[in-house]
Design a protein around this motif. Structure first.
Motif, PDB file in Angstrom:
ATOM      1  N   PHE A 281       0.827  -1.203   0.000  1.00 53.59           N
ATOM      2  CA  PHE A 281       0.000   0.000   0.000  1.00 53.59           C
ATOM      3  C   PHE A 281       0.861   1.252   0.000  1.00 53.59           C
ATOM      4  O   PHE A 281       0.631   2.189  -0.769  1.00 53.59           O
ATOM      5  N   ALA A 282       1.881   1.274   0.858  1.00 51.54           N
ATOM      6  CA  ALA A 282       2.738   2.458   0.960  1.00 51.54           C
ATOM      7  C   ALA A 282       3.423   2.761  -0.365  1.00 51.54           C
ATOM      8  O   ALA A 282       3.507   3.923  -0.787  1.00 51.54           O
ATOM      9  N   HIS A 283       3.875   1.740  -1.057  1.00 49.08           N
ATOM     10  CA  HIS A 283       4.646   1.976  -2.274  1.00 49.08           C
ATOM     11  C   HIS A 283       3.772   2.308  -3.477  1.00 49.08           C
ATOM     12  O   HIS A 283       4.197   3.052  -4.366  1.00 49.08           O
ATOM     13  N   ILE A 284       2.546   1.785  -3.517  1.00 45.03           N
ATOM     14  CA  ILE A 284       1.686   2.167  -4.644  1.00 45.03           C
ATOM     15  C   ILE A 284       1.250   3.622  -4.506  1.00 45.03           C
ATOM     16  O   ILE A 284       1.035   4.319  -5.496  1.00 45.03           O
ATOM     17  N   VAL A 285       1.152   4.122  -3.260  1.00 43.63           N
ATOM     18  CA  VAL A 285       0.830   5.537  -3.055  1.00 43.63           C
ATOM     19  C   VAL A 285       1.980   6.403  -3.562  1.00 43.63           C
ATOM     20  O   VAL A 285       1.779   7.338  -4.346  1.00 43.63           O
ATOM     21  N   ARG A 286       3.196   6.113  -3.118  1.00 44.37           N
ATOM     22  CA  ARG A 286       4.330   6.974  -3.468  1.00 44.37           C
ATOM     23  C   ARG A 286       4.706   6.880  -4.940  1.00 44.37           C
ATOM     24  O   ARG A 286       5.319   7.805  -5.484  1.00 44.37           O
ATOM     25  N   ARG A 287       4.340   5.795  -5.595  1.00 44.38           N
ATOM     26  CA  ARG A 287       4.635   5.668  -7.028  1.00 44.38           C
ATOM     27  C   ARG A 287       3.582   6.331  -7.903  1.00 44.38           C
ATOM     28  O   ARG A 287       3.698   6.350  -9.124  1.00 44.38           O
ATOM     29  N   ARG A 288       2.520   6.832  -7.285  1.00 41.95           N
ATOM     30  CA  ARG A 288       1.485   7.604  -7.987  1.00 41.95           C
ATOM     31  C   ARG A 288       0.845   6.820  -9.130  1.00 41.95           C
ATOM     32  O   ARG A 288       0.643   7.351 -10.223  1.00 41.95           O
ATOM     33  N   ILE A 289       0.536   5.559  -8.872  1.00 37.93           N
ATOM     34  CA  ILE A 289      -0.160   4.767  -9.884  1.00 37.93           C
ATOM     35  C   ILE A 289      -1.519   5.403 -10.158  1.00 37.93           C
ATOM     36  O   ILE A 289      -2.255   5.766  -9.240  1.00 37.93           O
ATOM     37  N   ASN A 290      -1.859   5.535 -11.417  1.00 34.91           N
ATOM     38  CA  ASN A 290      -3.093   6.211 -11.810  1.00 34.91           C
ATOM     39  C   ASN A 290      -4.275   5.265 -11.613  1.00 34.91           C
ATOM     40  O   ASN A 290      -4.600   4.470 -12.492  1.00 34.91           O
ATOM     41  N   MET A 291      -4.912   5.355 -10.434  1.00 35.32           N
ATOM     42  CA  MET A 291      -6.003   4.437 -10.123  1.00 35.32           C
ATOM     43  C   MET A 291      -6.841   5.002  -8.986  1.00 35.32           C
ATOM     44  O   MET A 291      -6.447   5.957  -8.314  1.00 35.32           O
ATOM     45  N   LEU A 292      -8.002   4.403  -8.786  1.00 34.70           N
ATOM     46  CA  LEU A 292      -8.826   4.667  -7.609  1.00 34.70           C
ATOM     47  C   LEU A 292      -8.681   3.480  -6.674  1.00 34.70           C
ATOM     48  O   LEU A 292      -9.006   2.347  -7.037  1.00 34.70           O
ATOM     49  N   TYR A 293      -8.172   3.729  -5.479  1.00 40.34           N
ATOM     50  CA  TYR A 293      -7.929   2.679  -4.477  1.00 40.34           C
ATOM     51  C   TYR A 293      -8.959   2.871  -3.356  1.00 40.34           C
ATOM     52  O   TYR A 293      -8.939   3.882  -2.654  1.00 40.34           O
ATOM     53  N   ILE A 294      -9.862   1.911  -3.193  1.00 39.70           N
ATOM     54  CA  ILE A 294     -10.915   1.975  -2.177  1.00 39.70           C
ATOM     55  C   ILE A 294     -10.651   0.933  -1.101  1.00 39.70           C
ATOM     56  O   ILE A 294     -10.401  -0.234  -1.410  1.00 39.70           O
ATOM     57  N   VAL A 295     -10.677   1.341   0.148  1.00 36.14           N
ATOM     58  CA  VAL A 295     -10.582   0.404   1.265  1.00 36.14           C
ATOM     59  C   VAL A 295     -11.933   0.342   1.970  1.00 36.14           C
ATOM     60  O   VAL A 295     -12.443   1.355   2.445  1.00 36.14           O
ATOM     61  N   ASP A 296     -12.533  -0.848   1.988  1.00 32.81           N
ATOM     62  CA  ASP A 296     -13.743  -1.080   2.782  1.00 32.81           C
ATOM     63  C   ASP A 296     -13.284  -1.373   4.205  1.00 32.81           C
ATOM     64  O   ASP A 296     -12.816  -2.474   4.505  1.00 32.81           O
ATOM     65  N   ASN A 297     -13.409  -0.401   5.073  1.00 34.59           N
ATOM     66  CA  ASN A 297     -12.788  -0.441   6.399  1.00 34.59           C
ATOM     67  C   ASN A 297     -13.832  -0.736   7.470  1.00 34.59           C
ATOM     68  O   ASN A 297     -14.660   0.113   7.799  1.00 34.59           O
ATOM     69  N   ASN A 298     -13.791  -1.960   8.030  1.00 31.71           N
ATOM     70  CA  ASN A 298     -14.734  -2.292   9.103  1.00 31.71           C
ATOM     71  C   ASN A 298     -14.042  -2.636  10.426  1.00 31.71           C
ATOM     72  O   ASN A 298     -14.697  -2.972  11.405  1.00 31.71           O
ATOM     73  N   GLY A 299     -12.707  -2.560  10.454  1.00 28.56           N
ATOM     74  CA  GLY A 299     -11.984  -2.755  11.707  1.00 28.56           C
ATOM     75  C   GLY A 299     -11.963  -4.182  12.220  1.00 28.56           C
ATOM     76  O   GLY A 299     -11.616  -4.405  13.376  1.00 28.56           O
ATOM     77  N   THR A 300     -12.301  -5.139  11.363  1.00 24.83           N
ATOM     78  CA  THR A 300     -12.373  -6.520  11.844  1.00 24.83           C
ATOM     79  C   THR A 300     -12.075  -7.492  10.709  1.00 24.83           C
ATOM     80  O   THR A 300     -12.174  -7.143   9.525  1.00 24.83           O
ATOM     81  N   TYR A 301     -11.688  -8.705  11.075  1.00 23.62           N
ATOM     82  CA  TYR A 301     -11.491  -9.778  10.098  1.00 23.62           C
ATOM     83  C   TYR A 301     -12.771 -10.602  10.038  1.00 23.62           C
ATOM     84  O   TYR A 301     -12.970 -11.530  10.828  1.00 23.62           O
ATOM     85  N   GLY A 302     -13.650 -10.259   9.100  1.00 23.22           N
ATOM     86  CA  GLY A 302     -14.941 -10.923   9.030  1.00 23.22           C
ATOM     87  C   GLY A 302     -14.862 -12.367   8.586  1.00 23.22           C
ATOM     88  O   GLY A 302     -15.623 -13.212   9.048  1.00 23.22           O
ATOM     89  N   LEU A 303     -13.938 -12.688   7.667  1.00 24.41           N
ATOM     90  CA  LEU A 303     -13.858 -14.056   7.162  1.00 24.41           C
ATOM     91  C   LEU A 303     -13.326 -15.036   8.203  1.00 24.41           C
ATOM     92  O   LEU A 303     -13.562 -16.242   8.111  1.00 24.41           O
ATOM     93  N   THR A 304     -12.590 -14.542   9.198  1.00 19.44           N
ATOM     94  CA  THR A 304     -12.039 -15.434  10.233  1.00 19.44           C
ATOM     95  C   THR A 304     -12.654 -15.156  11.593  1.00 19.44           C
ATOM     96  O   THR A 304     -12.020 -15.322  12.633  1.00 19.44           O
ATOM     97  N   LYS A 305     -13.890 -14.653  11.587  1.00 20.14           N
ATOM     98  CA  LYS A 305     -14.766 -14.610  12.755  1.00 20.14           C
ATOM     99  C   LYS A 305     -14.484 -13.484  13.751  1.00 20.14           C
ATOM    100  O   LYS A 305     -14.640 -13.655  14.954  1.00 20.14           O
ATOM    101  N   GLY A 306     -14.072 -12.322  13.251  1.00 21.23           N
ATOM    102  CA  GLY A 306     -14.192 -11.123  14.064  1.00 21.23           C
ATOM    103  C   GLY A 306     -13.011 -10.675  14.888  1.00 21.23           C
ATOM    104  O   GLY A 306     -13.191  -9.904  15.833  1.00 21.23           O
ATOM    105  N   GLN A 307     -11.783 -11.113  14.582  1.00 22.97           N
ATOM    106  CA  GLN A 307     -10.633 -10.573  15.308  1.00 22.97           C
ATOM    107  C   GLN A 307     -10.436  -9.097  14.936  1.00 22.97           C
ATOM    108  O   GLN A 307     -10.831  -8.648  13.870  1.00 22.97           O
ATOM    109  N   PHE A 308      -9.799  -8.330  15.818  1.00 23.84           N
ATOM    110  CA  PHE A 308      -9.505  -6.929  15.530  1.00 23.84           C
ATOM    111  C   PHE A 308      -8.539  -6.831  14.347  1.00 23.84           C
ATOM    112  O   PHE A 308      -7.565  -7.576  14.269  1.00 23.84           O
ATOM    113  N   SER A 309      -8.786  -5.888  13.473  1.00 26.07           N
ATOM    114  CA  SER A 309      -7.819  -5.590  12.425  1.00 26.07           C
ATOM    115  C   SER A 309      -6.937  -4.433  12.876  1.00 26.07           C
ATOM    116  O   SER A 309      -7.163  -3.828  13.928  1.00 26.07           O
ATOM    117  N   ALA A 310      -5.950  -4.084  12.054  1.00 25.76           N
ATOM    118  CA  ALA A 310      -4.990  -3.044  12.433  1.00 25.76           C
ATOM    119  C   ALA A 310      -5.595  -1.644  12.433  1.00 25.76           C
ATOM    120  O   ALA A 310      -5.003  -0.713  12.980  1.00 25.76           O
TER     121      ALA A 310
END
Length: 351
Positions: A123-152
């Motif tokens: 993520f850090a390097h694609i930002v600094r390299r200025r790749i021409n794109m739309l980057y969307i993060v669906d941010n829910n603060g949890t790992y839904g596929l592995t039953k709800g542990q906290f995410s970073a």
């Protein structure tokens, strides 16, 4: 896995856009996510934005990693180019796709686990390299596929469904994007379609790296009292810096606005993003001010949404690297294999 296909028969009176397509032409498969998942609202916003821009689906490339969020490209732009990569490695695939064909509109969909944990380096390097794109993060603060542990990205002190508090400081991807050099940075809420759709449209037409962090509640594991990524929390503590609308380039559009209420941001491709300011002191062109505003809001327990920063003079990776304008698959053998003399010159340039 069983996929449920949508009916092929459309209502004959569905409205069409400028290229003769209906909204249905921009949809994908039926979602298999939990009912009420915020990610489905993000997918619906992407469908609406692309349809309103009147860009044919085959001109899009959609890429993703692993996670609930990375499943969503199956649910929009069914007739586009797509690639579902491995966990945290979507930026590598997006970089290759964009460098190979600069004519495609690239949409990358990731999650807080996919981008802020295993994929944080990419993520850090694609930002600094200025790749021409739309980057969307669906941010829910949890790992839904592995039953709800906290995410970073889960806030310190926020509790799990069982009431256990998170003990660690969160990683804020918006702050990272601002610091590393993204030229378009926004945050939105999956439940705020009025704000999210114009931001997606502007991000798609932005020349450079456009990043949108979307707070998208997980109804199964992180939508309870004590969670800072729940529907109730966002509705009561969300603070919009601007109310944005998108106006595509075209014939002159006039409107009567009181002085000081609206600011027009001229996008590099000629389109415009009209901003109705709620706080007249907020300047979306000031990167340092945007970062300060985000951090101050975090200390107050608020989530700032809207267009946080845009660089009207942004550049992308193709300008930096001086790449060929023709997509690689359209080049002939002479251009792709110029011979040993050309290879010798390239090798000599590295000595």
């Amino acid at each position: 896995m069983t996929f449920v296909a949508k009916p092929r028969v459309h209502h004959p009176l569905l409205p069409t856009n400028e290229v003769g397509l209906t909204r249905r032409d921009y949809e994908g498969l039926v979602s298999t996510l939990c009912a009420g998942c915020g990610h489905d609202s993000v997918s619906a916003a992407i469908v609406q934005a692309c349809a309103e821009l009147s860009i044919p689906p085959h001109q899009f490339a959609k890429v993703s990693g692993i996670g609930c969020s990375s499943k969503t490209p199956s649910y929009f732009l069914g007739n586009s180019h797509g690639f579902n990569s491995v966990h945290g490695r979507m930026p590598s695939v997006a970089t290759g796709a964009n460098l190979a064909n600069r004519e495609l509109y690239c949409i990358g969909v990731s999650g807080d686990g996919d981008s802020a944990s295993i994929g944080i380096g990419q993520f850090a390097h694609i930002v600094r390299r200025r790749i021409n794109m739309l980057y969307i993060v669906d941010n829910n603060g949890t790992y839904g596929l592995t039953k709800g542990q906290f995410s970073a990205t889960n806030d310190k002190g926020s509790t799990s469904k069982k009431g256990v508090p998170n003990l660690y400081e969160p990683i804020d991807l918006v702050s990272m994007a601002l610091q590393i050099g993204a030229s378009f940075v926004a945050r939105s809420f999956s439940g705020d379609k009025t704000q999210l759709v114009p931001l997606i449209k502007a991000g798609l037409l932005h020349r450079g790296f456009a990043f949108i962090d979307v707070i998208s509640p997980c109804v199964a594991f992180n939508n309870h009292n004590g969670s800072t990524k729940s529907y109730d929390y966002l509705r009561t503590r969300g603070a919009s810096v601007v109310t944005a609308d998108f106006i595509a380039a075209g014939e002159e559009i006039t409107a009567d606005y009181a002085p000081g209420e609206v600011e027009t941001v001229h996008m590099p491709d000629g389109s415009q993003l009209r901003l109705r300011k709620l706080d007249t002191s907020y300047d979306p062109h000031n990167r340092a001010h945007a970062l300060e505003h985000v951090l101050e809001a975090q200390q107050e327990g608020e989530v700032v949404t809207g267009l946080l920063y845009v660089d009207p003079d942004a550049s992308d990776c193709h300008e930096i690297l001086d790449t060929v304008e023709t997509p690689l698959n359209a080049l002939g053998e002479t251009e792709l294999c110029p011979g040993s003399e050309a290879l010798d010159r390239i090798n000599a340039s590295f000595r």
